[in-house]
Design a protein around this motif. Structure first.
Motif, PDB file in Angstrom:
ATOM      1  N   GLY A   8       0.784  -1.221   0.000  1.00 47.69           N
ATOM      2  CA  GLY A   8       0.000   0.000   0.000  1.00 47.69           C
ATOM      3  C   GLY A   8       0.816   1.271   0.000  1.00 47.69           C
ATOM      4  O   GLY A   8       0.326   2.323  -0.386  1.00 47.69           O
ATOM      5  N   SER A   9       2.079   1.186   0.409  1.00 49.98           N
ATOM      6  CA  SER A   9       2.912   2.377   0.542  1.00 49.98           C
ATOM      7  C   SER A   9       4.380   1.964   0.522  1.00 49.98           C
ATOM      8  O   SER A   9       4.713   0.840   0.904  1.00 49.98           O
ATOM      9  CB  SER A   9       2.589   3.075   1.869  1.00 49.98           C
ATOM     10  N   THR A  10       5.242   2.885   0.115  1.00 49.36           N
ATOM     11  CA  THR A  10       6.675   2.591   0.150  1.00 49.36           C
ATOM     12  C   THR A  10       7.154   2.375   1.581  1.00 49.36           C
ATOM     13  O   THR A  10       8.172   1.724   1.791  1.00 49.36           O
ATOM     14  CB  THR A  10       7.502   3.718  -0.500  1.00 49.36           C
ATOM     15  N   SER A  11       6.412   2.873   2.562  1.00 48.59           N
ATOM     16  CA  SER A  11       6.804   2.647   3.962  1.00 48.59           C
ATOM     17  C   SER A  11       6.692   1.176   4.346  1.00 48.59           C
ATOM     18  O   SER A  11       7.257   0.743   5.345  1.00 48.59           O
ATOM     19  CB  SER A  11       5.972   3.514   4.910  1.00 48.59           C
ATOM     20  N   ASP A  12       5.973   0.370   3.546  1.00 45.34           N
ATOM     21  CA  ASP A  12       5.847  -1.073   3.795  1.00 45.34           C
ATOM     22  C   ASP A  12       7.038  -1.867   3.255  1.00 45.34           C
ATOM     23  O   ASP A  12       7.188  -3.047   3.568  1.00 45.34           O
ATOM     24  CB  ASP A  12       4.564  -1.622   3.155  1.00 45.34           C
ATOM     25  N   VAL A  34       3.884  -0.447  -5.790  1.00 43.61           N
ATOM     26  CA  VAL A  34       3.015   0.163  -4.788  1.00 43.61           C
ATOM     27  C   VAL A  34       1.645   0.318  -5.416  1.00 43.61           C
ATOM     28  O   VAL A  34       1.501   0.930  -6.476  1.00 43.61           O
ATOM     29  CB  VAL A  34       3.568   1.529  -4.316  1.00 43.61           C
ATOM     30  N   SER A  36      -1.992   1.275  -3.849  1.00 50.50           N
ATOM     31  CA  SER A  36      -2.764   1.647  -2.663  1.00 50.50           C
ATOM     32  C   SER A  36      -4.258   1.481  -2.916  1.00 50.50           C
ATOM     33  O   SER A  36      -4.801   2.036  -3.875  1.00 50.50           O
ATOM     34  CB  SER A  36      -2.472   3.110  -2.294  1.00 50.50           C
ATOM     35  N   ARG A  39      -5.494   5.235  -2.035  1.00 55.55           N
ATOM     36  CA  ARG A  39      -4.979   6.397  -2.762  1.00 55.55           C
ATOM     37  C   ARG A  39      -4.918   6.188  -4.274  1.00 55.55           C
ATOM     38  O   ARG A  39      -4.936   7.150  -5.035  1.00 55.55           O
ATOM     39  CB  ARG A  39      -3.607   6.783  -2.213  1.00 55.55           C
ATOM     40  N   ALA A  63      -0.047  -4.693   3.640  1.00 55.23           N
ATOM     41  CA  ALA A  63      -0.730  -3.447   3.962  1.00 55.23           C
ATOM     42  C   ALA A  63      -0.807  -3.269   5.466  1.00 55.23           C
ATOM     43  O   ALA A  63      -0.905  -4.234   6.220  1.00 55.23           O
ATOM     44  CB  ALA A  63      -2.130  -3.438   3.362  1.00 55.23           C
ATOM     45  N   SER A  88       2.179  -0.626  10.953  1.00 54.58           N
ATOM     46  CA  SER A  88       2.558   0.682  10.427  1.00 54.58           C
ATOM     47  C   SER A  88       2.452   1.757  11.507  1.00 54.58           C
ATOM     48  O   SER A  88       1.991   1.502  12.620  1.00 54.58           O
ATOM     49  CB  SER A  88       1.663   1.035   9.242  1.00 54.58           C
TER      50      SER A  88
END
Length: 162
Positions: A8-12, A34, A36, A39, A63, A88
């Protein structure tokens, strides 16, 4: 056949990197992106509807938070989806992600691994491929023998210090 690894995000990515690494070790082609659910829903919809047309055999979807990505992709795709709940920054100790992925309604299964368990998602994806591809199955057998050897070597090392 190849495995899609989406998040879902590059933070994952720090969590999902474990799936990428184990699939690379097992010589299985992966594509990482990615996607989302919240988004970029149009991208998610297109990906889910057409992943099988693009040569994917398994989808790993990570996610965090509300964690709708694995379930939504599973609702759109005929492929097996493995969900990786990610703890997260906006997560409630990861439980929101675990339950969002685990508690799917009948008819829309998502195989769910442990919180931040991307390595097991990669191994499970390889095992799914290995059910019909002997070369992949043999690499899984070798991988598991390596795990066994690490444990027996560590036990022998520990006993040698007694």
């Amino acid at each position: 056949m190849k495995v899609a690894i989406i998040m879902g995000s590059t933070s994952d990515l720090p969590v999902m990197q474990d799936a990428i690494d184990v699939l690379k070790e097992l010589q299985i082609e992966t594509v990482v992106d990615v996607v989302s659910a919240h988004r970029t829903p149009e991208k998610m919809f297109d990906f889910g509807k057409h992943a099988h047309d693009r040569g994917f055999a398994v989808i790993i979807a990570g996610a965090g938070g509300a964690a709708h990505l694995p379930g939504m992709v599973a609702s759109l795709s005929p492929l097996p989806v493995i969900g990786v709940p990610v703890k997260s920054s906006n997560s409630i100790d990861g439980w929101d992600s675990v339950l969002s992925i685990l508690q799917m309604p009948g008819g829309v299964p998502v195989a769910t691994v442990a919180l931040n368990g991307a390595k097991n998602a990669g191994i499970l994806a390889a095992q799914i491929l290995g059910a019909t591809q002997e070369d992949v199955r043999n690499r899984i057998i070798d991988y598991k023998e390596t795990l066994k050897k690490k444990v027996t070597d560590a036990a022998a090392q520990m006993r040698s210090h007694e």
